[in-house]
Design an enzyme around this catalytic site. Structure first.
Site, PDB file in Angstrom:
ATOM      1  N   THR A  80       2.058  -2.698 -12.060  1.00  0.00           N
ATOM      2  CA  THR A  80       1.963  -2.186 -10.695  1.00  0.00           C
ATOM      3  C   THR A  80       1.113  -3.139  -9.855  1.00  0.00           C
ATOM      4  O   THR A  80       0.410  -3.994 -10.397  1.00  0.00           O
ATOM      5  CB  THR A  80       1.312  -0.787 -10.643  1.00  0.00           C
ATOM      6  N   GLU A  81       1.210  -2.956  -8.556  1.00  0.00           N
ATOM      7  CA  GLU A  81       0.314  -3.729  -7.700  1.00  0.00           C
ATOM      8  C   GLU A  81      -1.121  -3.290  -7.975  1.00  0.00           C
ATOM      9  O   GLU A  81      -1.363  -2.176  -8.453  1.00  0.00           O
ATOM     10  CB  GLU A  81       0.672  -3.550  -6.226  1.00  0.00           C
ATOM     11  N   CYS A 130      -5.006  -2.679  -6.508  1.00  0.00           N
ATOM     12  CA  CYS A 130      -5.829  -2.507  -5.305  1.00  0.00           C
ATOM     13  C   CYS A 130      -7.208  -3.079  -5.610  1.00  0.00           C
ATOM     14  O   CYS A 130      -7.877  -2.645  -6.566  1.00  0.00           O
ATOM     15  CB  CYS A 130      -5.902  -1.030  -4.913  1.00  0.00           C
ATOM     16  N   ASP A 153      -1.122   6.952  -9.789  1.00  0.00           N
ATOM     17  CA  ASP A 153      -1.219   7.858 -10.932  1.00  0.00           C
ATOM     18  C   ASP A 153      -0.250   9.036 -10.830  1.00  0.00           C
ATOM     19  O   ASP A 153      -0.649  10.172 -10.569  1.00  0.00           O
ATOM     20  CB  ASP A 153      -2.653   8.364 -11.113  1.00  0.00           C
TER      21      ASP A 153
END
Length: 289
Positions: free
Chosen positions: A104-105, A107, A171
């Protein structure tokens, strides 16, 4: 070929690479859940840092529901595309090590909960910008076809790129896609953020609006709702009897208090995410924010 170390005398070594070699995982942990570990990783093709989510499938042996839920998170993430939803780039099952891996990207500043703890002095305007972005993500989920109920919305499942103030919901392990009735029945989530009707196993996407209201409360007070309760049973008793969290007494701004109360009202009285985005609470924020 998983679990190989790529040696580069000047670079940081990978402890694992994806089957086609595009993604490399570093040993550094970004987060740990009940069944999932999230590591810092690198996309060699695009030259960007990413998050490598790894689930040990052996933990779900004999528990088909949990296994299904885990694959559900990846499937949902792959289907969704919105600037306020964490993007999933790729996934695969490593049969040799019995793990589900998905990229996933990342953050840069971690969860909104940790970011808020780190930065104690945040203006209400800044918090409204974060909250509006969360709501935009919730609106996307609730108007998605089929409708997606997150069911575990809280500040530890919302992530932030602090350098630009960009917020994304992540999530999705407990999420549910529902049919046209928008009804769901499983009792699931983080008790302090669960709407009363969720415990009754008969609810709609409005449970996410309730949880969002408690996210507002947490950001404003820097206190997790119902922290006065020392057991989950006490939380359940307070929530199911309609008693609000003690932290509400710390909210002195009437505008903020009224907004939270709209979100945590009885299910039929709660505004939708789309309606909340038009609320006077967000007046004065630039559209570009």
């Amino acid at each position: 070929m998983p679990y190989v170390t790529v040696v580069d005398k000047d670079g940081e070594p990978f402890v694992e690479t994806s089957p086609k070699g595009r993604y490399g995982r570093y040993p550094e942990l970004l987060g740990v859940g009940a069944a999932k570990k999230v590591y810092r990783a690198f996309d060699q093709e695009d030259g960007i840092e990413v998050a490598w989510n790894q689930v040990r499938l052996g933990m779900f042996e004999g528990d088909e529901k949990m296994l299904k839920r885990t694959f559900n998170e990846v499937k949902l993430l792959r289907e969704m595309s919105d600037e306020n939803i964490l993007e999933c780039y790729n996934f695969w099952v490593d049969k040799e090590h019995n793990t589900l891996n998905f990229i996933t990207e990342v953050c840069t500043s971690g969860s909104l909960r940790d970011y808020r703890k780190k930065h104690r002095n945040v203006s209400m305007i800044a918090m409204k910008r974060w909250l509006r972005q969360i709501l935009r993500g919730v609106e996307y989920l609730h108007t998605h076809e089929p409708c997606v109920i997150h069911r575990d919305l809280n500040c530890s499942n919302v992530f932030i790129n602090g350098n630009v103030g960009q917020v994304k919901i992540g999530d999705f392990g407990l999420s549910a896609a529902v049919d046209k009735s928008h009804k769901a029945r499983s009792v699931i989530g983080t008790p302090e953020f669960m709407a009363p009707e969720l415990f009754e196993e008969d609810y709609t996407e409005m449970v996410d609006i309730y949880s969002f209201g408690l996210c507002v409360l947490e950001l404003v007070t820097s206190e997790i709702p119902y922290s006065e309760c020392d057991t989950m049973l006490k939380v359940y008793k307070k929530v199911s009897s309609g008693l609000g969290p003690q932290a509400m007494t710390k909210v002195k701004d009437t505008e903020v208090k009224d907004f939270i109360e709209k979100c945590i009202a009885k299910p039929r009285a709660r505004p939708s995410a789309s309606e909340l985005l038009k609320d006077p609470f967000f007046e004065g924020l630039d559209d570009e924010d």
